[in-house]
Design an enzyme around this catalytic site. Sequence first.
Site, PDB file in Angstrom:
ATOM      1  N   ASP A  37     158.786  79.398  18.710  1.00  0.00           N
ATOM      2  CA  ASP A  37     157.571  79.303  17.911  1.00  0.00           C
ATOM      3  C   ASP A  37     156.894  80.684  17.962  1.00  0.00           C
ATOM      4  OD1 ASP A  37     155.045  78.200  16.848  1.00  0.00           O
ATOM      5  OD2 ASP A  37     154.358  78.424  18.916  1.00  0.00           O
ATOM      6  N   ASP A  39     152.941  81.576  17.106  1.00  0.00           N
ATOM      7  CA  ASP A  39     151.564  81.602  17.622  1.00  0.00           C
ATOM      8  C   ASP A  39     151.473  80.972  19.019  1.00  0.00           C
ATOM      9  OD1 ASP A  39     150.159  82.786  15.449  1.00  0.00           O
ATOM     10  OD2 ASP A  39     150.293  80.905  14.332  1.00  0.00           O
TER      11      ASP A  39
HETATM   12 MG   LIG Z   1     152.265  77.817  18.642  1.00  0.00          MG
END
Ligand SMILES: [Mg+2]
Length: 287
Positions: A37, A39
């Site tokens: 992922d 962020d």
């Molecule tokens: Mg995230």
Amino acid sequence: MECLNKPHVHVRDREHVERILAKMVADGPNKLQVVADFDRTLTKFTHRGQVCATCHNVLEEGGLPEEYKEEAYKLRDKYFVIEVDPNMTIEEKTPYMVEWWTKAHELLMKYPLSKAMLHNMVANSSARLRDGCIRFFDSLHSNDIPLLIFSAGVGDVIQEVIAQQSTLYDNMHIVSNFIDFDENGTLIGFKSDIIHVYNKNENAVHDSDYFPNLSHRTNLLLMGDSLGDLQMANGAESLEAKLTIGFLNTRVTESLALYISKYDIVICEDETMDIVNNIVSNILASV
Ligand SMILES: [Mg+2]
């Protein structure tokens, strides 16, 4: 592995993790692929006491009129409580997430946003790659290990953050919401379907050959900071070993038990990539 004994690192089933790691070390880099992922997984949650920007925050922090920021915050106030509501199922939350992303994208289209503006907005933003992320990217690249970055954020912001703070390498593949710029470099919409926090699974990998093309890479390292991230590698079918690493960046007391029940390894309130780099360097050491 020494690093797993640190007090902020939690391992659900040590025997399982050790078995997986031993296999990954024995098989080496040629069998490995990584899915992450963006962020709060590749980027920091806080930096020097300040909460860092996510992809969407980068757009809110500056460059666009104040009125954009106000409207974007209103949307966030309305929908974020739904995203994190522990009493709602993912199925119940999904239509709201689609609504949020659709409205956010429509809002953005009301304002002139160019590639050059985006470059400056990222440069002036508080988005920060984790300490050690450069080493992480460099070692995956120099060992030809594919890295899929799977994000409900904005792909163009991700590319800028990586290019400005590290290196955007050709072993990286970003699946995210990409802005459609016209020939003058001005935003005219978004390419392809919305990727929101709860559809980060194989259905959102529009490049559906991605995982099948990597079927010889049977060992997969998955990294995320939210529970939806655990679905990111669902499209990888021929796996022999999968290790999931979760970053628990905030509300540790409330969420730790849940995270430990879902992720193999949970790393709490750590703004670095140190534990991951340690694991990766062990796998690469077998070369
Ligand atoms: Mg995230």
